[in-house]
Design a protein around this motif. Structure first.
Motif, PDB file in Angstrom:
ATOM      1  N   THR A  73      10.030  -7.092   5.970  1.00  0.00           N
ATOM      2  CA  THR A  73       9.308  -6.109   5.158  1.00  0.00           C
ATOM      3  C   THR A  73       8.503  -6.776   4.052  1.00  0.00           C
ATOM      4  O   THR A  73       8.170  -6.139   3.054  1.00  0.00           O
ATOM      5  CB  THR A  73      10.295  -5.098   4.541  1.00  0.00           C
ATOM      6  N   ALA A  74       8.190  -8.064   4.221  1.00  0.00           N
ATOM      7  CA  ALA A  74       7.383  -8.769   3.226  1.00  0.00           C
ATOM      8  C   ALA A  74       5.918  -8.370   3.350  1.00  0.00           C
ATOM      9  O   ALA A  74       5.448  -7.967   4.415  1.00  0.00           O
ATOM     10  CB  ALA A  74       7.535 -10.278   3.406  1.00  0.00           C
ATOM     11  N   SER A  75       5.193  -8.478   2.254  1.00  0.00           N
ATOM     12  CA  SER A  75       3.769  -8.139   2.259  1.00  0.00           C
ATOM     13  C   SER A  75       2.994  -9.083   3.168  1.00  0.00           C
ATOM     14  O   SER A  75       3.294 -10.279   3.255  1.00  0.00           O
ATOM     15  CB  SER A  75       3.196  -8.206   0.847  1.00  0.00           C
ATOM     16  N   VAL A  76       2.007  -8.548   3.836  1.00  0.00           N
ATOM     17  CA  VAL A  76       1.167  -9.340   4.726  1.00  0.00           C
ATOM     18  C   VAL A  76       0.145 -10.097   3.892  1.00  0.00           C
ATOM     19  O   VAL A  76      -0.600  -9.500   3.116  1.00  0.00           O
ATOM     20  CB  VAL A  76       0.457  -8.435   5.757  1.00  0.00           C
ATOM     21  N   ALA A  77       0.126 -11.420   4.037  1.00  0.00           N
ATOM     22  CA  ALA A  77      -0.789 -12.260   3.263  1.00  0.00           C
ATOM     23  C   ALA A  77      -2.164 -12.272   3.923  1.00  0.00           C
ATOM     24  O   ALA A  77      -2.634 -13.276   4.446  1.00  0.00           O
ATOM     25  CB  ALA A  77      -0.231 -13.681   3.158  1.00  0.00           C
ATOM     26  N   LEU A  78      -2.804 -11.125   3.920  1.00  0.00           N
ATOM     27  CA  LEU A  78      -4.107 -10.994   4.563  1.00  0.00           C
ATOM     28  C   LEU A  78      -4.880  -9.917   3.833  1.00  0.00           C
ATOM     29  O   LEU A  78      -4.410  -8.772   3.723  1.00  0.00           O
ATOM     30  CB  LEU A  78      -3.937 -10.636   6.040  1.00  0.00           C
ATOM     31  N   GLY A  79      -6.035 -10.276   3.321  1.00  0.00           N
ATOM     32  CA  GLY A  79      -6.832  -9.310   2.594  1.00  0.00           C
ATOM     33  C   GLY A  79      -6.178  -8.888   1.303  1.00  0.00           C
ATOM     34  O   GLY A  79      -5.699  -9.697   0.512  1.00  0.00           O
ATOM     35  N   SER A  80      -6.065  -7.573   1.086  1.00  0.00           N
ATOM     36  CA  SER A  80      -5.529  -7.065  -0.175  1.00  0.00           C
ATOM     37  C   SER A  80      -4.016  -7.130  -0.244  1.00  0.00           C
ATOM     38  O   SER A  80      -3.436  -6.976  -1.315  1.00  0.00           O
ATOM     39  CB  SER A  80      -5.978  -5.605  -0.367  1.00  0.00           C
ATOM     40  N   GLY A  81      -3.342  -7.336   0.887  1.00  0.00           N
ATOM     41  CA  GLY A  81      -1.887  -7.418   0.891  1.00  0.00           C
ATOM     42  C   GLY A  81      -1.208  -6.091   0.613  1.00  0.00           C
ATOM     43  O   GLY A  81      -0.117  -6.051   0.076  1.00  0.00           O
ATOM     44  N   THR A  82      -1.850  -4.969   0.975  1.00  0.00           N
ATOM     45  CA  THR A  82      -1.258  -3.655   0.706  1.00  0.00           C
ATOM     46  C   THR A  82      -0.277  -3.223   1.786  1.00  0.00           C
ATOM     47  O   THR A  82       0.416  -2.232   1.618  1.00  0.00           O
ATOM     48  CB  THR A  82      -2.365  -2.606   0.587  1.00  0.00           C
ATOM     49  N   LEU A  83      -0.221  -3.926   2.912  1.00  0.00           N
ATOM     50  CA  LEU A  83       0.704  -3.605   3.985  1.00  0.00           C
ATOM     51  C   LEU A  83       1.814  -4.638   4.045  1.00  0.00           C
ATOM     52  O   LEU A  83       1.602  -5.811   3.738  1.00  0.00           O
ATOM     53  CB  LEU A  83      -0.018  -3.590   5.337  1.00  0.00           C
ATOM     54  N   ASP A  84       3.010  -4.201   4.469  1.00  0.00           N
ATOM     55  CA  ASP A  84       4.029  -5.172   4.807  1.00  0.00           C
ATOM     56  C   ASP A  84       4.075  -5.312   6.330  1.00  0.00           C
ATOM     57  O   ASP A  84       3.392  -4.585   7.061  1.00  0.00           O
ATOM     58  CB  ASP A  84       5.392  -4.793   4.222  1.00  0.00           C
ATOM     59  N   HIS A  85       4.899  -6.252   6.809  1.00  0.00           N
ATOM     60  CA  HIS A  85       4.907  -6.526   8.246  1.00  0.00           C
ATOM     61  C   HIS A  85       5.448  -5.348   9.043  1.00  0.00           C
ATOM     62  O   HIS A  85       5.012  -5.117  10.185  1.00  0.00           O
ATOM     63  CB  HIS A  85       5.720  -7.792   8.524  1.00  0.00           C
ATOM     64  N   ALA A  86       6.392  -4.593   8.484  1.00  0.00           N
ATOM     65  CA  ALA A  86       6.901  -3.418   9.185  1.00  0.00           C
ATOM     66  C   ALA A  86       5.805  -2.374   9.374  1.00  0.00           C
ATOM     67  O   ALA A  86       5.683  -1.762  10.440  1.00  0.00           O
ATOM     68  CB  ALA A  86       8.077  -2.816   8.422  1.00  0.00           C
TER      69      ALA A  86
END
Length: 636
Positions: A310-323
């Motif tokens: 459930t960590a934040s996705v290191a892509l773009g703004s980072g507003t999504l997590d992997h889940a």
């Protein structure tokens, strides 16, 4: 190996071992085992290990997180730097991989594919290769002739072959820190000569030897055998000046501009690597059917793999997590891509969350519509072993299928492919094995839940296991569309369960009385890799690695009664019988000097005999695996 210690460059470990006296070298293996269990203290960017009242070893990793210079490892004792404490602590550290030594961090960090490649056949992703091809004239349609390896590369390959042959002759019990250091020194020389594939194979062999000697839970003898085979095959061909550019390999990740992309999440895959890394990879698909991935894999092991879910996705703004990404999507501008589809996270990348696709629409629906036999044939095409980077990458592409569970066998599930126009239970029999059996992950618990529901219909997304008969390793499952007797997943899961993270509960499956009777599974086809007489050659090849030359020589000393050659010939494996006899005879060969004394055995001839048997075994086993995917379809 102590995962709390930083990785160390191969040449640093080799230099520390080479500086020891002969007396201290004899004590090195025991000291490594002892110091690997000592507590580790990390302060101010340095890692310290107290080795006694008057000795403390301090490691100061560089920007890459690895110890890459001898000056970064110091000991406080009077004998430093040529002391046992320093060499033993360095020997207890993980071996740094080539990509860590080349660049501090890639755009997406170190990811799952890097870790899997370290164990299975390539170092890192498939980047732009060095210029190993001859130049063609402008406007010419002629294919440029391959350029043979340089004299320096041939010399480096010959040195690495010799070190690998010595390790093979010694076997795991005798391949301690000193032989490993010689192999690491030869790997460093290969790196300087630009032999990236050979260097990567050598580092995997060293890791495998350490895991075998320490009896790590994640160690597999089959993996170590495969890595030794890859190392000897690559260095043997290079030492013979083979011009195939695939033998040289590639050095480092190269990202290229990808423009605008719209990608949709498919599933998450937890990563727990033998090198101490852990994390998650989220697999994505574009609207035109291309596969991509976003990784978050860093040092930390199982705990890191759980937290990264459930960590934040290191892509773009980072507003999504992997889940969220695994069930949603991204609209990306300024994307950067590695050749195998990994998305970079450079400063110019912008990503906006968008709704995802279900498994019943778009490119994913087409993935599940393809017959299993066709999908597997595409992934097993081509000879095994010649270019492991490409073959491993192809074999790891995800496969989708609809199945009906018909039973369980040990830790595996048995299922039949659901084929339009054929009754349930009449399709190809498939074995489902957990993608990862670590207790901190949900794979095993989910398999137990599914095993309790024979007759359950599933949509499965996973990977082919190229070393087992008709076996898939599922990463995610979902309900079969427009069907009954299938999964009943929560709405927030949006149509699929990630088997490594999402735990399937009793409410998510129909009760047993609502499932159709599947009857007798029928005659389960035997696993040819486990039950065919070829296991006799496989056992000899594995014994050579695990026990060394002396263990292989035993059949020759009892007149060949225990080598199984007669059984192999009776069943038609004549080449296997001949290779088995040749390997046993070479293992027992002893020359004599002019005074009649027994001379040292020739490790070169023994290594060539073992390699011939191992290469034959790999090709034959691959053909047997392919047959298990085709047999029932061919007779349907």
């Amino acid at each position: 190996m102590n995962a709390e210690l930083p990785p160390v460059a191969p040449d640093v470990v080799a230099a520390a071992v080479e500086s020891l006296t002969a007396r201290l070298r004899k004590k090195l293996d025991a000291a490594i085992e002892s110091y690997a269990a000592l507590p580790v203290t990390a302060t101010d960017g340095a890692v310290r290990v107290r080795c006694g009242e008057d000795a403390e070893v301090t490691l100061t990793p560089g920007p890459s997180g690895a110890v890459t210079d001898a000056a970064q490892a110091v000991c406080g004792c009077l004998l430093a730097p040529r002391c046992l404490h320093r060499a033993a602590v360095l020997g207890a550290c993980p071996v740094a991989d080539a990509e860590t030594l080349t660049e501090p961090a890639g755009p997406a960090g170190k990811d799952e594919q890097d870790e899997q490649n370290e164990q299975n056949g390539s170092e890192g992703p498939v980047p732009v290769a060095p210029d190993t091809q001859g130049a063609a004239a402008p406007g010419s349609d002629e294919t440029p002739a391959p350029v043979p390896p340089t004299p320096a590369q041939v010399t480096a390959a010959a040195g690495l072959w010799a070190a690998a042959a010595a390790v093979l002759a010694a076997g795991v019990p005798a391949a301690g820190a000193v032989p490993q250091a010689e192999l690491l020194r030869a790997a460093h020389t290969a790196r300087l000569a630009g032999l990236h594939r050979a260097e990567a194979a050598a580092l995997r062999v060293v890791r495998g030897l350490r895991g075998a000697r320490a009896r790590h839970d994640g160690h597999r003898l089959a993996d170590l055998v495969a890595n030794v085979r890859e190392l000897l095959l690559t260095t043997g061909l290079l030492a013979a000046a083979d011009p195939d550019p695939a033998l040289v390999g590639t050095a480092r990740r190269a990202y290229r501009p990808g423009g605008g992309l719209r990608v949709h999440g498919v599933c998450r895959e937890p990563v727990i690597a033998a090198t101490g890394y852990g994390g998650v990879v989220t697999h994505l698909v574009s609207e035109d059917g291309r596969w991509f991935s976003v990784a978050d894999v860093k040092p930390g092991g199982p705990a890191r793999a759980r937290g990264a879910a459930t960590a934040s996705v290191a892509l773009g703004s980072g507003t999504l997590d992997h889940a969220q990404l695994s069930r949603g999507g991204l609209l990306i501008s300024g994307a950067t891509l590695s050749p195998d589809g990994r998305l970079g996270s450079g400063k110019g990348v912008r990503a906006t969350p968008v709704p995802g696709l279900s498994w019943t629409s778009g490119p994913l629906a087409a993935l599940f519509a393809r017959p299993l036999s066709e999908a597997v044939a595409a992934r097993l095409a081509g000879p095994a072993g010649r270019d492991p980077e490409r073959s491993e990458q192809t074999a790891r592409e995800l496969i989708g299928c609809d199945l009906i569970l018909v039973g369980a066998a040990g830790d595996q599930l048995l299922a039949r492919e659901l084929t339009p126009g054929r009754p349930d239970g009449a399709g190809l029999l498939v074995r489902l094995a957990p993608a990862n059996g670590h207790p901190d992950l949900a794979h095993t618990a989910n398999f137990r839940r599914l095993a309790s529901r024979p007759g359950l219909r599933l949509r499965v997304l996973g990977r082919l296991d190229p070393d087992r008969a008709a076996t898939l390793r599922p990463l995610a499952v979902g309900p079969v569309p427009d069907g009954e007797a299938t999964l009943r997943l929560p709405p927030e899961w949006q149509g699929h369960a990630d088997l490594g993270y999402d735990r399937i509960q009793g409410a998510h499956v129909p009760p047993p009385e609502e499932l159709p009777a599947v009857g007798d599974v029928g005659a389960v086809p035997p696993d040819p890799l486990a039950q065919a007489p070829l296991w006799r050659l496989r056992r000899l090849v594995e014994v050579a690695v695990s026990g060394g030359r002396r263990a292989v020589a035993e059949p020759a000393r009892d007149g060949g009664r225990g080598d199984g050659g007669a059984a192999l010939r009776r069943t038609g494996f004549r080449a296997a019988a001949d290779l088995s006899a040749a390997l046993s005879a070479e293992a027992d060969r002893r020359g004599r000097d002019v005074f009649g004394r027994t001379a040292e055995a020739d490790p070169d001839r023994y290594a060539r005999a073992w390699l011939a048997a191992a290469v034959y075994l790999t090709g034959t086993e691959r053909a047997l695996v392919q047959a298990t995917w085709e047999r029932e379809e061919a007779h349907a």
